[in-house]
Design an enzyme around this catalytic site. Structure first.
Site, short mmCIF file in Angstrom:
data_model
loop_
_atom_site.label_atom_id
_atom_site.label_comp_id
_atom_site.label_asym_id
_atom_site.label_seq_id
_atom_site.Cartn_x
_atom_site.Cartn_y
_atom_site.Cartn_z
N VAL A 102 0.87 -1.18 0.00
CA VAL A 102 0.00 0.00 0.00
C VAL A 102 0.90 1.22 0.00
O VAL A 102 1.93 1.26 0.70
CB VAL A 102 -0.92 0.02 1.24
CG1 VAL A 102 -1.74 1.30 1.28
CG2 VAL A 102 -1.82 -1.20 1.26
N CYS A 103 0.54 2.21 -0.80
CA CYS A 103 1.24 3.48 -0.79
C CYS A 103 2.73 3.28 -1.09
O CYS A 103 3.10 2.51 -1.98
CB CYS A 103 0.99 4.18 0.55
SG CYS A 103 1.36 5.94 0.60
N THR A 104 3.61 3.92 -0.33
CA THR A 104 5.04 3.83 -0.61
C THR A 104 5.67 2.54 -0.13
O THR A 104 6.87 2.33 -0.29
CB THR A 104 5.78 5.03 0.01
OG1 THR A 104 5.43 5.15 1.39
CG2 THR A 104 5.43 6.32 -0.73
N THR A 122 1.80 3.45 -6.52
CA THR A 122 2.14 3.96 -5.19
C THR A 122 1.49 5.33 -5.03
O THR A 122 0.69 5.74 -5.88
CB THR A 122 3.67 4.02 -5.00
OG1 THR A 122 3.98 4.29 -3.63
CG2 THR A 122 4.32 5.09 -5.87
N GLY A 152 -2.47 2.44 -4.30
CA GLY A 152 -2.00 3.81 -4.29
C GLY A 152 -1.91 4.36 -2.88
O GLY A 152 -1.76 3.63 -1.90
#
Length: 234
Positions: A102-104, A122, A152
C-alpha cells in the site's frame, strides 16, 4: 480442517498507520482469516500518527504468509538499505501466494528486487520514482500484475484490501466486508488526487519537489544496490 489464510503485514517505525490498519481491519473480517503484524522484535512501534502499535510476531517467529503486505510511510525509506528487513521480505515473498503493498510500501518491494519489469502503483507524490527500481509505474488506484497487487496512497488501501479479498476468497466475501464496514465513500471535497478539480496545484507542485528531494537519493542508492544483485538477462 483447512488452515486459516494468513495475512502478514510489516510494522515498522514511522509507518503511516492507516496504510497498515485500514487493510488489516478488512483482512481480519472473513472467517478463516488471520492477521499478524511483524517487526524485528515485539516492542511497541511508534507510527507516524504518534501512537504505538504492538507487533504480534517478530522476524524469527513469523509464520509463512499467504498474503504479504508492506504498508508505506516515510519510515519505509529508512529500510531500503536495511539488509535484515530486505532479506525477511524476500524470504516471505518466495512462499507467499500474493505479494502486496500500500502506498510507498511498494518501494520496499522494489528495493528487495520484487518489482523489476512489473506493473505497480504507489502514492502520487513518489510515483515517478518507482521506475528507478525497475518497476513499470501505472497511475491506477489498485494494480494487479500476477501475484503482485499494489495500492496507491493511504486510503487507496481500502480499495486494495477489497481487491485482495476478492482474489483470496471471492467477490461475495469482499462485498460482505465492504457492506459490513459501510465503506461507501462520498467525500465532502473533490481534492483527493492531483487530477481532481479541487486539488491545489501549488500544493501538488511543492509536495512533488519536497518528496523528490527527501526520497530520491535513498531510492537511487537502493537501485544501485539492486543492480549489483540482479543478473543480466540473456
Amino acid at each position: 480442517m483447512t488452515r486459516p489464510v494468513r495475512f502478514l503485514a510489516l510494522l515498522f517505525p514511522n509507518v503511516t498507520q492507516l496504510d497498515l490498519t485500514g487493510p488489516a481491519q478488512f483482512f481480519s473480517s472473513p472467517p478463516g482469516a488471520s492477521v499478524d503484524l511483524v517487526w524485528k522484535d515485539r516492542s511497541p512501534v511508534v507510527t507516524d500518527a504518534g501512537f504505538a502499535i504492538v507487533p504480534t510476531v517478530d522476524f524469527a517467529t513469523a509464520p509463512q504468509a499467504d498474503v504479504l503486505m508492506i504498508p508505506g510511510g516515510q519510515g519505509v525509506f529508512e529500510l531500503l538499505e536495511d539488509d535484515e528487513t530486505l532479506d525477511f521480505v524476500r524470504r516471505q515473498a518466495a512462499g507467499a501466494r500474493f505479494i502486496t503493498s500500500v502506498c510507498t510500501g511498494a518501494f520496499l518491494l522494489g528495493a528487495a528486487g520484487l518489482l523489476v519489469g512489473r506493473r505497480a502503483t504507489t502514492h502520487w507524490n513518489s510515483h515517478a520514482m518507482l521506475e528507478l527500481l525497475g518497476a513499470v509505474p501505472v497511475e491506477e488506484r489498485v494494480v494487479r500484475d500476477g501475484d503482485l497487487i499494489t495500492g496507491g496512497g493511504v486510503t487507496a488501501g481500502l480499495d486494495f484490501a477489497l481487491t485482495v479479498l476478492a482474489e483470496v476468497f471471492d467477490p461475495q466475501t469482499a462485498r460482505a466486508v465492504q457492506l459490513g464496514y459501510e465503506y461507501d465513500p462520498a467525500p465532502p471535497f473533490d481534492a483527493g488526487h492531483p487530477s481532481r478539480p479541487e486539488a491545489d496545484a501549488g500544493q501538488v507542485s511543492s509536495t512533488l519537489q519536497t518528496r523528490r528531494e527527501l526520497r530520491e537519493p535513498v531510492v537511487r542508492r537502493a537501485a544501485a544496490r539492486l543492480a549489483g544483485r540482479v543478473e543480466p538477462v540473456g
